[in-house]
Enzyme design. Structure first.
Site, mmCIF file in Angstrom:
data_model
loop_
_atom_site.group_PDB
_atom_site.id
_atom_site.type_symbol
_atom_site.label_atom_id
_atom_site.label_comp_id
_atom_site.label_asym_id
_atom_site.label_seq_id
_atom_site.Cartn_x
_atom_site.Cartn_y
_atom_site.Cartn_z
ATOM 1 C CG ASP A 1 -1.854 0.912 1.312
ATOM 2 O OD1 ASP A 1 -2.186 1.770 0.079
ATOM 3 O OD2 ASP A 1 -2.756 1.274 2.197
ATOM 4 C CD GLU B 1 -2.665 5.078 0.446
ATOM 5 O OE1 GLU B 1 -2.934 6.146 0.797
ATOM 6 O OE2 GLU B 1 -3.295 4.076 1.226
ATOM 7 C CE1 TYR C 1 -10.284 3.696 0.460
ATOM 8 C CE2 TYR C 1 -11.634 2.328 -0.266
ATOM 9 C CZ TYR C 1 -10.523 2.665 0.372
ATOM 10 O OH TYR C 1 -9.648 1.577 0.786
ATOM 11 C CG ASP C 2 -10.707 8.819 1.033
ATOM 12 O OD1 ASP C 2 -11.553 9.165 1.836
ATOM 13 O OD2 ASP C 2 -9.764 8.276 1.580
#
Length: 347
Positions: free
Chosen positions: A134, A136, A200-201
Protein backbone atom coordinates in the site's frame (compact mmCIF):
# COMPACT_ATOMS: atom_id res chain seq x y z
CA UNK A 1 5.52 -53.23 -23.83
CA UNK A 2 6.36 -52.99 -20.12
CA UNK A 3 8.78 -50.13 -20.88
CA UNK A 4 6.06 -48.24 -22.78
CA UNK A 5 3.63 -48.59 -19.84
CA UNK A 6 6.32 -47.40 -17.44
CA UNK A 7 7.04 -44.34 -19.59
CA UNK A 8 3.33 -43.52 -19.87
CA UNK A 9 2.94 -43.89 -16.10
CA UNK A 10 5.85 -41.52 -15.42
CA UNK A 11 4.52 -39.01 -17.94
CA UNK A 12 1.15 -39.12 -16.20
CA UNK A 13 2.75 -38.39 -12.82
CA UNK A 14 4.71 -35.50 -14.37
CA UNK A 15 1.54 -34.05 -15.89
CA UNK A 16 -0.33 -34.24 -12.58
CA UNK A 17 2.52 -32.57 -10.69
CA UNK A 18 2.78 -29.74 -13.19
CA UNK A 19 -0.98 -29.19 -13.35
CA UNK A 20 -1.15 -28.89 -9.56
CA UNK A 21 1.53 -26.20 -9.33
CA UNK A 22 0.09 -22.79 -8.42
CA UNK A 23 0.41 -20.16 -11.13
CA UNK A 24 0.21 -16.47 -10.33
CA UNK A 25 -1.63 -15.48 -13.49
CA UNK A 26 -4.37 -18.10 -13.30
CA UNK A 27 -7.74 -16.36 -12.80
CA UNK A 28 -9.15 -16.90 -9.31
CA UNK A 29 -12.42 -18.79 -9.72
CA UNK A 30 -14.19 -17.68 -6.53
CA UNK A 31 -15.15 -14.15 -5.55
CA UNK A 32 -13.25 -12.48 -2.71
CA UNK A 33 -14.25 -10.16 0.12
CA UNK A 34 -11.21 -8.31 1.44
CA UNK A 35 -11.46 -6.48 4.78
CA UNK A 36 -8.81 -4.09 6.04
CA UNK A 37 -8.39 -4.65 9.77
CA UNK A 38 -6.30 -2.09 11.62
CA UNK A 39 -3.66 -2.45 14.32
CA UNK A 40 -5.10 0.38 16.42
CA UNK A 41 -8.61 -1.04 16.83
CA UNK A 42 -9.60 -3.87 19.17
CA UNK A 43 -12.71 -5.39 17.54
CA UNK A 44 -12.10 -8.90 16.25
CA UNK A 45 -13.41 -9.55 12.73
CA UNK A 46 -15.98 -12.25 12.06
CA UNK A 47 -14.42 -14.58 9.45
CA UNK A 48 -17.90 -15.76 8.42
CA UNK A 49 -18.24 -12.57 6.35
CA UNK A 50 -14.69 -12.30 4.99
CA UNK A 51 -12.45 -14.29 2.67
CA UNK A 52 -9.31 -12.16 3.06
CA UNK A 53 -8.00 -9.85 5.79
CA UNK A 54 -5.40 -7.17 5.05
CA UNK A 55 -3.79 -6.32 8.38
CA UNK A 56 -2.87 -2.64 8.49
CA UNK A 57 -0.08 -1.87 8.74
CA UNK A 58 3.49 -2.89 8.30
CA UNK A 59 6.10 -0.31 7.29
CA UNK A 60 9.51 -0.07 5.65
CA UNK A 61 12.09 0.02 8.45
CA UNK A 62 14.20 3.09 9.16
CA UNK A 63 17.17 1.25 7.66
CA UNK A 64 15.19 0.79 4.40
CA UNK A 65 15.86 -2.95 4.30
CA UNK A 66 13.05 -4.68 6.19
CA UNK A 67 9.52 -4.71 7.57
CA UNK A 68 8.26 -3.27 10.86
CA UNK A 69 4.79 -4.37 12.02
CA UNK A 70 2.42 -2.30 14.13
CA UNK A 71 0.99 -4.21 17.12
CA UNK A 72 2.40 -7.67 16.41
CA UNK A 73 0.30 -9.20 19.20
CA UNK A 74 -2.91 -8.19 17.42
CA UNK A 75 -1.63 -9.66 14.15
CA UNK A 76 -1.04 -12.98 15.94
CA UNK A 77 -4.65 -12.90 17.19
CA UNK A 78 -5.95 -12.14 13.69
CA UNK A 79 -3.97 -15.04 12.20
CA UNK A 80 -5.32 -17.33 14.92
CA UNK A 81 -8.79 -16.88 13.39
CA UNK A 82 -7.64 -19.25 10.65
CA UNK A 83 -7.85 -22.11 13.15
CA UNK A 84 -11.65 -21.80 13.27
CA UNK A 85 -11.97 -20.56 9.69
CA UNK A 86 -9.55 -22.48 7.43
CA UNK A 87 -10.88 -20.64 4.36
CA UNK A 88 -9.59 -17.29 5.68
CA UNK A 89 -6.53 -15.69 4.10
CA UNK A 90 -4.53 -13.14 6.13
CA UNK A 91 -2.10 -10.74 4.48
CA UNK A 92 0.11 -8.03 5.94
CA UNK A 93 -0.52 -4.68 4.28
CA UNK A 94 2.70 -2.67 4.16
CA UNK A 95 2.33 1.08 3.84
CA UNK A 96 -0.69 3.32 4.26
CA UNK A 97 -1.12 7.06 3.94
CA UNK A 98 2.02 8.85 5.08
CA UNK A 99 4.06 5.64 5.41
CA UNK A 100 7.33 6.38 3.64
CA UNK A 101 10.83 5.08 2.91
CA UNK A 102 9.50 3.08 -0.06
CA UNK A 103 11.28 5.28 -2.58
CA UNK A 104 14.72 4.87 -1.03
CA UNK A 105 14.26 1.14 -0.48
CA UNK A 106 13.00 0.37 -3.97
CA UNK A 107 15.75 2.44 -5.64
CA UNK A 108 18.65 0.25 -4.51
CA UNK A 109 18.81 -3.40 -5.49
CA UNK A 110 20.42 -4.58 -2.23
CA UNK A 111 17.85 -2.78 -0.06
CA UNK A 112 14.97 -3.88 -2.28
CA UNK A 113 15.95 -7.54 -2.17
CA UNK A 114 16.57 -7.38 1.57
CA UNK A 115 13.09 -5.92 2.05
CA UNK A 116 11.58 -8.63 -0.16
CA UNK A 117 13.37 -11.33 1.82
CA UNK A 118 12.07 -9.81 5.04
CA UNK A 119 8.56 -10.00 3.59
CA UNK A 120 9.15 -13.73 3.24
CA UNK A 121 10.40 -13.90 6.84
CA UNK A 122 7.25 -12.16 8.07
CA UNK A 123 5.01 -14.44 6.02
CA UNK A 124 6.67 -17.52 7.47
CA UNK A 125 7.01 -16.25 11.04
CA UNK A 126 3.39 -15.11 11.38
CA UNK A 127 1.81 -17.81 9.23
CA UNK A 128 0.52 -15.32 6.67
CA UNK A 129 -0.98 -16.01 3.27
CA UNK A 130 0.77 -13.14 1.52
CA UNK A 131 1.72 -9.49 1.30
CA UNK A 132 -0.34 -6.44 0.30
CA UNK A 133 1.63 -3.35 -0.75
CA UNK A 134 0.00 0.00 0.00
CA UNK A 135 2.58 2.53 -1.20
CA UNK A 136 0.67 5.82 -1.44
CA UNK A 137 2.00 6.66 -4.02
CA UNK A 138 5.05 6.02 -6.23
CA UNK A 139 6.39 9.35 -7.66
CA UNK A 140 4.01 11.36 -5.42
CA UNK A 141 4.84 13.53 -2.40
CA UNK A 142 1.19 14.29 -1.64
CA UNK A 143 1.37 12.25 1.58
CA UNK A 144 4.59 14.10 2.52
CA UNK A 145 6.81 11.10 1.88
CA UNK A 146 9.94 10.92 -0.25
CA UNK A 147 9.48 10.28 -3.96
CA UNK A 148 11.43 10.02 -7.20
CA UNK A 149 10.55 10.03 -10.91
CA UNK A 150 12.04 6.51 -10.96
CA UNK A 151 9.52 5.17 -8.42
CA UNK A 152 7.18 3.65 -11.01
CA UNK A 153 9.93 1.59 -12.60
CA UNK A 154 11.34 0.66 -9.21
CA UNK A 155 7.86 -0.36 -8.04
CA UNK A 156 7.83 -2.96 -10.81
CA UNK A 157 11.21 -4.27 -9.65
CA UNK A 158 9.92 -4.39 -6.08
CA UNK A 159 6.91 -6.49 -7.09
CA UNK A 160 9.21 -8.82 -9.01
CA UNK A 161 11.54 -9.22 -6.04
CA UNK A 162 8.75 -9.81 -3.52
CA UNK A 163 7.17 -12.40 -5.79
CA UNK A 164 10.50 -14.14 -6.15
CA UNK A 165 11.00 -14.11 -2.39
CA UNK A 166 7.56 -15.30 -1.25
CA UNK A 167 7.00 -17.73 -4.13
CA UNK A 168 3.96 -18.36 -6.29
CA UNK A 169 2.02 -20.18 -3.56
CA UNK A 170 1.57 -16.97 -1.54
CA UNK A 171 -0.57 -13.96 -2.44
CA UNK A 172 0.84 -10.64 -3.63
CA UNK A 173 -1.68 -7.81 -3.90
CA UNK A 174 -1.68 -4.02 -3.80
CA UNK A 175 -3.90 -1.06 -3.01
CA UNK A 176 -4.25 1.22 -6.01
CA UNK A 177 -5.39 4.84 -6.34
CA UNK A 178 -8.79 5.28 -8.00
CA UNK A 179 -7.06 7.27 -10.74
CA UNK A 180 -4.96 4.22 -11.76
CA UNK A 181 -1.90 6.49 -11.77
CA UNK A 182 1.61 5.95 -10.44
CA UNK A 183 2.01 2.25 -11.41
CA UNK A 184 2.87 0.42 -14.64
CA UNK A 185 0.16 -2.22 -14.39
CA UNK A 186 1.14 -4.07 -17.54
CA UNK A 187 4.67 -4.49 -16.22
CA UNK A 188 3.64 -5.78 -12.80
CA UNK A 189 0.85 -8.03 -14.05
CA UNK A 190 2.93 -11.26 -14.08
CA UNK A 191 3.65 -10.84 -10.37
CA UNK A 192 0.25 -9.85 -9.00
CA UNK A 193 -2.70 -11.94 -7.83
CA UNK A 194 -5.15 -9.04 -7.70
CA UNK A 195 -5.48 -5.26 -7.37
CA UNK A 196 -7.58 -3.54 -4.68
CA UNK A 197 -8.96 -0.27 -6.08
CA UNK A 198 -9.36 2.40 -3.41
CA UNK A 199 -12.55 3.73 -5.00
CA UNK A 200 -13.17 6.20 -2.19
CA UNK A 201 -11.81 9.57 -0.99
CA UNK A 202 -12.56 10.79 -4.51
CA UNK A 203 -13.99 14.01 -3.10
CA UNK A 204 -15.47 15.63 -0.01
CA UNK A 205 -18.83 17.27 0.67
CA UNK A 206 -20.58 18.86 -1.14
CA UNK A 207 -19.77 15.94 -3.46
CA UNK A 208 -19.74 12.17 -2.98
CA UNK A 209 -16.45 10.52 -2.16
CA UNK A 210 -17.41 7.05 -3.44
CA UNK A 211 -20.19 7.34 -6.06
CA UNK A 212 -20.65 4.46 -8.46
CA UNK A 213 -21.71 6.72 -11.34
CA UNK A 214 -21.73 10.40 -12.24
CA UNK A 215 -24.31 12.87 -11.01
CA UNK A 216 -24.47 16.55 -10.09
CA UNK A 217 -22.86 15.54 -6.78
CA UNK A 218 -19.97 13.58 -8.31
CA UNK A 219 -16.54 15.13 -8.64
CA UNK A 220 -13.55 14.17 -10.74
CA UNK A 221 -13.95 10.41 -10.54
CA UNK A 222 -16.42 7.61 -9.84
CA UNK A 223 -16.05 3.94 -8.90
CA UNK A 224 -17.13 2.88 -12.39
CA UNK A 225 -14.56 5.19 -14.00
CA UNK A 226 -11.89 3.93 -11.60
CA UNK A 227 -12.54 0.37 -12.76
CA UNK A 228 -12.38 1.38 -16.42
CA UNK A 229 -9.17 3.35 -15.88
CA UNK A 230 -7.54 0.27 -14.40
CA UNK A 231 -8.80 -1.86 -17.29
CA UNK A 232 -7.38 0.64 -19.78
CA UNK A 233 -4.10 0.57 -17.85
CA UNK A 234 -3.84 -3.16 -18.49
CA UNK A 235 -5.54 -4.92 -15.56
CA UNK A 236 -8.04 -7.63 -16.44
CA UNK A 237 -11.46 -7.33 -14.84
CA UNK A 238 -10.96 -10.68 -13.11
CA UNK A 239 -7.96 -9.24 -11.22
CA UNK A 240 -9.80 -6.16 -9.96
CA UNK A 241 -11.33 -5.84 -6.48
CA UNK A 242 -13.60 -2.83 -5.94
CA UNK A 243 -12.99 -0.91 -2.73
CA UNK A 244 -15.83 0.53 -0.65
CA UNK A 245 -15.65 2.86 2.38
CA UNK A 246 -17.25 2.13 5.74
CA UNK A 247 -17.09 5.85 6.54
CA UNK A 248 -18.34 9.15 5.16
CA UNK A 249 -16.67 12.40 4.16
CA UNK A 250 -18.19 15.71 5.18
CA UNK A 251 -16.61 19.05 5.94
CA UNK A 252 -19.49 21.36 5.03
CA UNK A 253 -21.66 23.52 7.30
CA UNK A 254 -19.92 22.42 10.47
CA UNK A 255 -20.31 18.71 9.72
CA UNK A 256 -17.18 16.67 10.65
CA UNK A 257 -14.77 16.01 7.79
CA UNK A 258 -14.80 12.29 8.45
CA UNK A 259 -17.35 10.07 10.20
CA UNK A 260 -17.58 6.30 10.64
CA UNK A 261 -20.70 4.50 9.48
CA UNK A 262 -21.75 3.49 12.98
CA UNK A 263 -21.79 7.18 13.92
CA UNK A 264 -23.52 8.27 10.69
CA UNK A 265 -26.26 5.75 11.38
CA UNK A 266 -27.00 7.30 14.78
CA UNK A 267 -26.59 10.99 13.96
CA UNK A 268 -29.70 13.17 14.21
CA UNK A 269 -30.69 16.49 12.70
CA UNK A 270 -29.91 15.58 9.07
CA UNK A 271 -32.01 14.20 6.24
CA UNK A 272 -30.94 10.93 4.63
CA UNK A 273 -31.20 11.20 0.86
CA UNK A 274 -30.51 8.93 -2.11
CA UNK A 275 -28.80 10.08 -5.32
CA UNK A 276 -30.39 7.89 -7.97
CA UNK A 277 -27.85 8.81 -10.66
CA UNK A 278 -24.75 8.23 -8.53
CA UNK A 279 -26.39 5.25 -6.77
CA UNK A 280 -25.15 6.61 -3.46
CA UNK A 281 -26.64 8.04 -0.24
CA UNK A 282 -25.83 11.35 1.40
CA UNK A 283 -26.82 13.51 4.34
CA UNK A 284 -28.41 16.92 3.82
CA UNK A 285 -28.84 19.70 6.36
CA UNK A 286 -32.05 21.58 7.11
CA UNK A 287 -31.46 23.82 4.08
CA UNK A 288 -31.10 20.79 1.79
CA UNK A 289 -27.34 21.21 1.37
CA UNK A 290 -25.15 18.11 0.82
CA UNK A 291 -23.00 17.73 3.97
CA UNK A 292 -21.75 14.12 3.90
CA UNK A 293 -21.41 11.35 1.33
CA UNK A 294 -21.15 7.79 2.57
CA UNK A 295 -21.99 4.14 1.90
CA UNK A 296 -24.99 2.18 3.17
CA UNK A 297 -26.37 -1.36 2.62
CA UNK A 298 -28.36 -0.20 -0.42
CA UNK A 299 -25.38 1.34 -2.22
CA UNK A 300 -23.21 -1.65 -1.34
CA UNK A 301 -25.83 -3.99 -2.84
CA UNK A 302 -25.72 -1.97 -6.05
CA UNK A 303 -21.92 -2.16 -6.13
CA UNK A 304 -22.05 -5.90 -5.50
CA UNK A 305 -24.30 -6.24 -8.52
CA UNK A 306 -21.81 -4.15 -10.48
CA UNK A 307 -18.99 -6.48 -9.41
CA UNK A 308 -20.89 -9.47 -10.78
CA UNK A 309 -21.96 -7.76 -13.99
CA UNK A 310 -18.46 -6.52 -14.78
CA UNK A 311 -16.81 -9.81 -13.91
CA UNK A 312 -14.65 -8.29 -11.17
CA UNK A 313 -12.92 -10.55 -8.68
CA UNK A 314 -14.69 -9.14 -5.64
CA UNK A 315 -15.05 -6.35 -3.11
CA UNK A 316 -12.80 -4.72 -0.53
CA UNK A 317 -13.51 -2.28 2.26
CA UNK A 318 -11.80 0.10 4.64
CA UNK A 319 -12.24 -0.65 7.44
CA UNK A 320 -13.90 -3.38 9.46
CA UNK A 321 -14.26 -1.46 12.75
CA UNK A 322 -16.19 1.41 11.13
CA UNK A 323 -19.26 -0.79 10.62
CA UNK A 324 -22.14 -0.79 13.09
CA UNK A 325 -22.46 -3.40 15.83
CA UNK A 326 -24.97 -5.41 13.81
CA UNK A 327 -22.50 -5.66 10.92
CA UNK A 328 -24.91 -4.30 8.33
CA UNK A 329 -22.24 -3.18 5.89
CA UNK A 330 -19.99 -6.21 6.09
CA UNK A 331 -23.00 -8.50 5.67
CA UNK A 332 -24.13 -6.46 2.67
CA UNK A 333 -20.70 -6.83 1.05
CA UNK A 334 -20.46 -10.55 1.72
CA UNK A 335 -24.03 -11.41 0.77
CA UNK A 336 -23.84 -9.32 -2.37
CA UNK A 337 -20.42 -10.45 -3.58
CA UNK A 338 -20.39 -14.09 -2.50
CA UNK A 339 -24.16 -14.53 -2.97
CA UNK A 340 -26.13 -14.07 -6.15
CA UNK A 341 -27.50 -10.53 -6.27
CA UNK A 342 -30.13 -9.56 -8.79
CA UNK A 343 -30.82 -6.20 -10.30
CA UNK A 344 -30.42 -3.98 -13.29
CA UNK A 345 -27.41 -4.51 -15.56
CA UNK A 346 -24.39 -2.23 -15.45
CA UNK A 347 -24.74 1.06 -17.34
Amino acid sequence: MRQVKTILFLLGILFLNNSCQPKVNQPMQEKVVVAYVTSWTSVMPDPAYITHINYAFGHVTETFDGVRIDNEERLHRIVALKEEAPHLKVLLSVGGWGSGRFSEMAAEEALRKSFANDCQRVVKEFGLDGIDIDWEYPTSTLAEISASPDDTENFTLLMRDIREAIGTHKLLTLASAASAQFIDFRAIDPYMDFINIMAYDMGSAPIHHAPLYRSQYAGGNTAHEAVEKHREAGVSYHKLVLGMPFYGRGGQGGFPRGMKYHDIERIEGYERRWDDEAQAPYLADSAGAFVCGYENPRSIAVKAQYIHDKGLLGGMYWEYADDNEAGDLRRAVYNGVIGRPSGAPVK
